[in-house]
Design a protein around this motif. Structure first.
Motif, PDB file in Angstrom:
ATOM      1  N   VAL A 188       0.851  -1.193   0.000  1.00 20.58           N
ATOM      2  CA  VAL A 188       0.000   0.000   0.000  1.00 20.58           C
ATOM      3  C   VAL A 188       0.886   1.242   0.000  1.00 20.58           C
ATOM      4  N   THR A 189       1.923   1.243   0.806  1.00 22.91           N
ATOM      5  CA  THR A 189       2.821   2.393   0.890  1.00 22.91           C
ATOM      6  C   THR A 189       3.508   2.654  -0.447  1.00 22.91           C
ATOM      7  N   GLN A 190       3.875   1.597  -1.172  1.00 19.62           N
ATOM      8  CA  GLN A 190       4.543   1.775  -2.463  1.00 19.62           C
ATOM      9  C   GLN A 190       3.680   2.533  -3.457  1.00 19.62           C
ATOM     10  N   SER A 191       2.387   2.354  -3.405  1.00 22.75           N
ATOM     11  CA  SER A 191       1.474   3.038  -4.331  1.00 22.75           C
ATOM     12  C   SER A 191       0.573   4.019  -3.603  1.00 22.75           C
ATOM     13  N   LEU A 192       1.024   4.501  -2.464  1.00 19.62           N
ATOM     14  CA  LEU A 192       0.173   5.342  -1.619  1.00 19.62           C
ATOM     15  C   LEU A 192      -0.295   6.606  -2.329  1.00 19.62           C
ATOM     16  N   ASP A 193       0.583   7.261  -3.077  1.00 20.30           N
ATOM     17  CA  ASP A 193       0.171   8.484  -3.767  1.00 20.30           C
ATOM     18  C   ASP A 193      -1.020   8.209  -4.683  1.00 20.30           C
ATOM     19  N   GLU A 194      -0.926   7.156  -5.472  1.00 18.85           N
ATOM     20  CA  GLU A 194      -1.986   6.838  -6.425  1.00 18.85           C
ATOM     21  C   GLU A 194      -3.254   6.378  -5.715  1.00 18.85           C
ATOM     22  N   ILE A 195      -3.103   5.635  -4.625  1.00 17.43           N
ATOM     23  CA  ILE A 195      -4.267   5.196  -3.853  1.00 17.43           C
ATOM     24  C   ILE A 195      -4.972   6.405  -3.250  1.00 17.43           C
ATOM     25  N   LEU A 196      -4.198   7.338  -2.694  1.00 20.16           N
ATOM     26  CA  LEU A 196      -4.799   8.555  -2.129  1.00 20.16           C
ATOM     27  C   LEU A 196      -5.521   9.353  -3.213  1.00 20.16           C
TER      28      LEU A 196
ATOM     29  N   ALA B 287      -3.515  13.134 -12.226  1.00 17.57           N
ATOM     30  CA  ALA B 287      -4.024  12.113 -11.306  1.00 17.57           C
ATOM     31  C   ALA B 287      -4.424  10.856 -12.070  1.00 17.57           C
ATOM     32  N   LYS B 288      -5.144  11.012 -13.177  1.00 15.89           N
ATOM     33  CA  LYS B 288      -5.553   9.853 -13.974  1.00 15.89           C
ATOM     34  C   LYS B 288      -4.349   9.102 -14.512  1.00 15.89           C
ATOM     35  N   GLU B 289      -3.368   9.823 -15.015  1.00 19.51           N
ATOM     36  CA  GLU B 289      -2.177   9.185 -15.573  1.00 19.51           C
ATOM     37  C   GLU B 289      -1.434   8.382 -14.510  1.00 19.51           C
ATOM     38  N   ARG B 290      -1.277   8.949 -13.330  1.00 26.85           N
ATOM     39  CA  ARG B 290      -0.566   8.252 -12.256  1.00 26.85           C
ATOM     40  C   ARG B 290      -1.323   7.008 -11.807  1.00 26.85           C
ATOM     41  N   ILE B 291      -2.647   7.131 -11.654  1.00 26.13           N
ATOM     42  CA  ILE B 291      -3.458   5.989 -11.223  1.00 26.13           C
ATOM     43  C   ILE B 291      -3.429   4.903 -12.289  1.00 26.13           C
TER      44      ILE B 291
ATOM     45  N   ALA C 252      -0.005   3.108 -12.322  1.00 27.23           N
ATOM     46  CA  ALA C 252       0.136   2.216 -11.166  1.00 27.23           C
ATOM     47  C   ALA C 252      -0.742   0.979 -11.332  1.00 27.23           C
ATOM     48  N   ALA C 253      -1.975   1.162 -11.813  1.00 27.86           N
ATOM     49  CA  ALA C 253      -2.881   0.031 -12.018  1.00 27.86           C
ATOM     50  C   ALA C 253      -2.294  -0.940 -13.030  1.00 27.86           C
ATOM     51  N   TYR C 254      -1.743  -0.417 -14.102  1.00 20.58           N
ATOM     52  CA  TYR C 254      -1.154  -1.277 -15.135  1.00 20.58           C
ATOM     53  C   TYR C 254       0.021  -2.074 -14.569  1.00 20.58           C
ATOM     54  N   GLN C 255       0.905  -1.402 -13.844  1.00 10.91           N
ATOM     55  CA  GLN C 255       2.073  -2.088 -13.301  1.00 10.91           C
ATOM     56  C   GLN C 255       1.667  -3.190 -12.332  1.00 10.91           C
ATOM     57  N   HIS C 256       0.710  -2.912 -11.451  1.00 15.60           N
ATOM     58  CA  HIS C 256       0.253  -3.932 -10.505  1.00 15.60           C
ATOM     59  C   HIS C 256      -0.443  -5.080 -11.232  1.00 15.60           C
TER      60      HIS C 256
END
Length: 165
Positions: A67-75, A140-144, A147-151
């Protein structure tokens, strides 16, 4: 390890004589140039069904480190879909509810401040709290999405490796 190298990791079963002939099944899932995630048809149905059920039921515990690794995108995602309650304490409670993640204020607040400093979030000072909203929707959309693609790629790689065991 780059994305191309990740796709070329063999699973132990040789399917050809050269490295290119022994690519994992992930090689067939080309990463679109628009950074769109693979289509639903490319995702193993068993993996998709179990994940969707867990997310809908809020029955998932994710390692706090992940969660911490992707915290910015999750927030960013939580703030984007929130109907109020986008203050730090509310976001930390939502992290706990959604993922079972118990993160400290010393982890969450600096991330909120960094996102605000980068003009991705906008902070509104209220009487006793600060509310956050998305200031730069495109970023925000680009970052999310990234991150979604990488996960998703990592999850699919791990699932495919299980299928070959």
């Amino acid at each position: 390890m780059s994305g191309d190298n990740l796709r070329r990791v063999t699973t132990g079963k040789t399917q050809g004589e050269t490295a290119d002939e022994r690519l994992t099944p992930l090689v067939g899932i080309e990463r679109p140039h628009s950074h769109d995630p693979p289509s639903r048809d490319a995702i193993p149905e068993s993996l998709l069904a179990s994940v969707v059920d867990d997310v809908v039921d809020r029955d998932i515990d994710v390692d706090d480190g992940l969660v911490t690794q992707s915290l910015d995108e999750i927030l960013l995602a939580m703030i984007a879909v929130a109907d109020g309650g986008t203050h730090g304490t509310g976001l930390m409670e939502e992290l706990s509810t959604q993922f079972g993640a118990e993160l400290s204020p010393g982890t969450v607040y600096p991330r909120l401040h960094d996102l605000e400093a980068r003009d991705t979030l906008q902070m509104h000072e209220l009487v006793q709290t600060k509310q956050y909203t998305i200031a730069d929707t495109a970023t925000a959309k680009e970052r999310i999405q990234n991150a979604a693609y990488q996960h998703l790629v990592l999850g699919m790689f791990l699932q495919l490796s299980l299928d070959t065991m």
